[in-house]
Design a protein around this motif. Sequence first.
Motif, mmCIF file in Angstrom:
data_model
loop_
_atom_site.group_PDB
_atom_site.id
_atom_site.type_symbol
_atom_site.label_atom_id
_atom_site.label_comp_id
_atom_site.label_asym_id
_atom_site.label_seq_id
_atom_site.Cartn_x
_atom_site.Cartn_y
_atom_site.Cartn_z
ATOM 1 N N PHE A 1 0.834 -1.204 0.000
ATOM 2 C CA PHE A 1 0.000 0.000 0.000
ATOM 3 C C PHE A 1 0.869 1.254 0.000
ATOM 4 N N GLN A 2 1.871 1.292 0.858
ATOM 5 C CA GLN A 2 2.740 2.465 0.945
ATOM 6 C C GLN A 2 3.598 2.605 -0.307
ATOM 7 N N ALA A 3 4.015 1.501 -0.875
ATOM 8 C CA ALA A 3 4.782 1.568 -2.122
ATOM 9 C C ALA A 3 3.937 2.174 -3.235
ATOM 10 N N ALA A 4 2.670 1.769 -3.319
ATOM 11 C CA ALA A 4 1.779 2.317 -4.349
ATOM 12 C C ALA A 4 1.518 3.803 -4.100
ATOM 13 N N ALA A 5 1.352 4.178 -2.837
ATOM 14 C CA ALA A 5 1.057 5.578 -2.499
ATOM 15 C C ALA A 5 2.223 6.505 -2.818
ATOM 16 N N HIS A 6 3.442 5.977 -2.768
ATOM 17 C CA HIS A 6 4.626 6.827 -2.950
ATOM 18 C C HIS A 6 5.403 6.473 -4.218
ATOM 19 N N HIS A 7 4.753 5.722 -5.119
ATOM 20 C CA HIS A 7 5.345 5.410 -6.425
ATOM 21 C C HIS A 7 6.687 4.693 -6.289
ATOM 22 N N ARG A 8 6.741 3.749 -5.347
ATOM 23 C CA ARG A 8 7.939 2.937 -5.182
ATOM 24 C C ARG A 8 7.697 1.550 -5.774
ATOM 25 N N PRO A 9 8.762 0.822 -6.120
ATOM 26 C CA PRO A 9 8.571 -0.547 -6.628
ATOM 27 C C PRO A 9 7.847 -1.405 -5.602
ATOM 28 N N GLU A 10 6.969 -2.269 -6.074
ATOM 29 C CA GLU A 10 6.212 -3.124 -5.158
ATOM 30 C C GLU A 10 7.121 -4.194 -4.568
ATOM 31 N N PRO A 11 7.080 -4.375 -3.241
ATOM 32 C CA PRO A 11 7.937 -5.388 -2.612
ATOM 33 C C PRO A 11 7.382 -6.793 -2.830
ATOM 34 N N THR A 12 8.261 -7.759 -2.859
ATOM 35 C CA THR A 12 7.840 -9.154 -2.911
ATOM 36 C C THR A 12 7.487 -9.622 -1.501
ATOM 37 N N VAL A 13 6.797 -10.737 -1.407
ATOM 38 C CA VAL A 13 6.487 -11.308 -0.088
ATOM 39 C C VAL A 13 7.772 -11.597 0.674
ATOM 40 N N ARG A 14 8.756 -12.118 -0.039
ATOM 41 C CA ARG A 14 10.030 -12.434 0.613
ATOM 42 C C ARG A 14 10.712 -11.168 1.146
ATOM 43 N N ALA A 15 10.711 -10.102 0.354
ATOM 44 C CA ALA A 15 11.342 -8.852 0.793
ATOM 45 C C ALA A 15 10.622 -8.288 2.014
ATOM 46 N N SER A 16 9.291 -8.357 2.006
ATOM 47 C CA SER A 16 8.523 -7.865 3.151
ATOM 48 C C SER A 16 8.845 -8.657 4.411
ATOM 49 N N ARG A 17 8.928 -9.973 4.264
ATOM 50 C CA ARG A 17 9.226 -10.826 5.406
ATOM 51 C C ARG A 17 10.624 -10.545 5.943
ATOM 52 N N GLN A 18 11.576 -10.384 5.042
ATOM 53 C CA GLN A 18 12.945 -10.098 5.464
ATOM 54 C C GLN A 18 13.053 -8.769 6.200
ATOM 55 N N SER A 19 12.306 -7.765 5.747
ATOM 56 C CA SER A 19 12.374 -6.457 6.403
ATOM 57 C C SER A 19 11.871 -6.538 7.841
ATOM 58 N N ARG B 1 14.543 -8.539 9.915
ATOM 59 C CA ARG B 1 15.724 -7.720 10.200
ATOM 60 C C ARG B 1 15.431 -6.663 11.254
ATOM 61 N N LEU B 2 14.231 -6.084 11.190
ATOM 62 C CA LEU B 2 13.847 -5.091 12.189
ATOM 63 C C LEU B 2 13.777 -5.722 13.569
ATOM 64 N N SER B 3 13.152 -6.895 13.669
ATOM 65 C CA SER B 3 12.985 -7.547 14.972
ATOM 66 C C SER B 3 14.322 -7.959 15.580
ATOM 67 N N ALA B 4 15.315 -8.251 14.729
ATOM 68 C CA ALA B 4 16.632 -8.675 15.210
ATOM 69 C C ALA B 4 17.635 -7.529 15.273
ATOM 70 N N ASN B 5 17.196 -6.315 14.972
ATOM 71 C CA ASN B 5 18.091 -5.164 14.936
ATOM 72 C C ASN B 5 18.602 -4.854 16.348
ATOM 73 N N PRO B 6 19.925 -4.855 16.557
ATOM 74 C CA PRO B 6 20.448 -4.557 17.904
ATOM 75 C C PRO B 6 20.164 -3.121 18.357
#
Length: 283
Positions: free
Chosen positions: A88-106, A109-114
């Motif tokens: 939704f945010q990618a569409a609103a700001h004209h960014r490339p649409e993320p894949t399911v894998r990219a979304s999951r990785q983000s 990575r956030l949850s494990a960020n020190p």
Amino acid sequence: MPQSRSASLLAIYPHITSRDRQLLQLLDDHRVLTTDQIHRMLFLARRTCQIRLGELTALGLLDRFRFARAGGGSHPWHWTLGHQGQRFQAAAHHRPEPTVRASRQSVDRLSANPNLTHLLTANEFFVRLTVYARWHPEARLDRWWSETMTTKQFRTITADGHGLWSATDTTVGFFLEADTGTEPLGRVVAKLDRYAQLIHRGGPRYPVLFWLGSEQREEHLHRLLRGRRDSAPLATATHPTDPAEAVWLTGGGTGRVRLTELPSDHGQPVADNPNYDESGFVL
């Protein structure tokens, strides 16, 4: 109402309110917020907040994680954008649409960020200003920039955030240094050199706000600052305080002042980034 996580964005649109859009934008800009932070900013009843967050998660717009407490139980839920929310945010700001894998990785990575605790601390500072403005019509948080956005705009400084705070007829700009006690204070003080360089290049002369975890750390910081002649103005306060109130102790000051009473000179916003327009926003 809950839809499958694989539902198209068009099918989800009828279920998205203006408050939901505001939350999605906040999470897009600032990555993570706790249940309590979202409740204080956007809802009146905590139970209503919890129910709505669950519904948005069922729609795939949000994702969440939390950690176990050392003595038993769990820490609060941490909320971030789910795959549909990122789409939704990618569409609103004209960014490339993320894949399911990219979304999951983000999210992983956030949850494990020190630096997650530090990020939440910086966000909490702005959350408190947002909540104050919510209940005080004369006050507004005109700008809340994340560390990423602040670095993009000013390049050579490494602030944890930047804001513009207004009350009645006064507007103060500031840079935030949210301290969690993990850095030696000598290194914290050394950060002032970069702010002084920004001012010398014609950039804004905004106070650097050191938001510290304890009064003892604040006292120690001021001892280190004695005798320094910095071009960058600064002020300190501690985490338990409300940043909109008279809690700020200036360098060499003898009393606490409100945020709007700190010296602030907007300078020339275009001096450090050629992509600024006349209003100070990036083109």
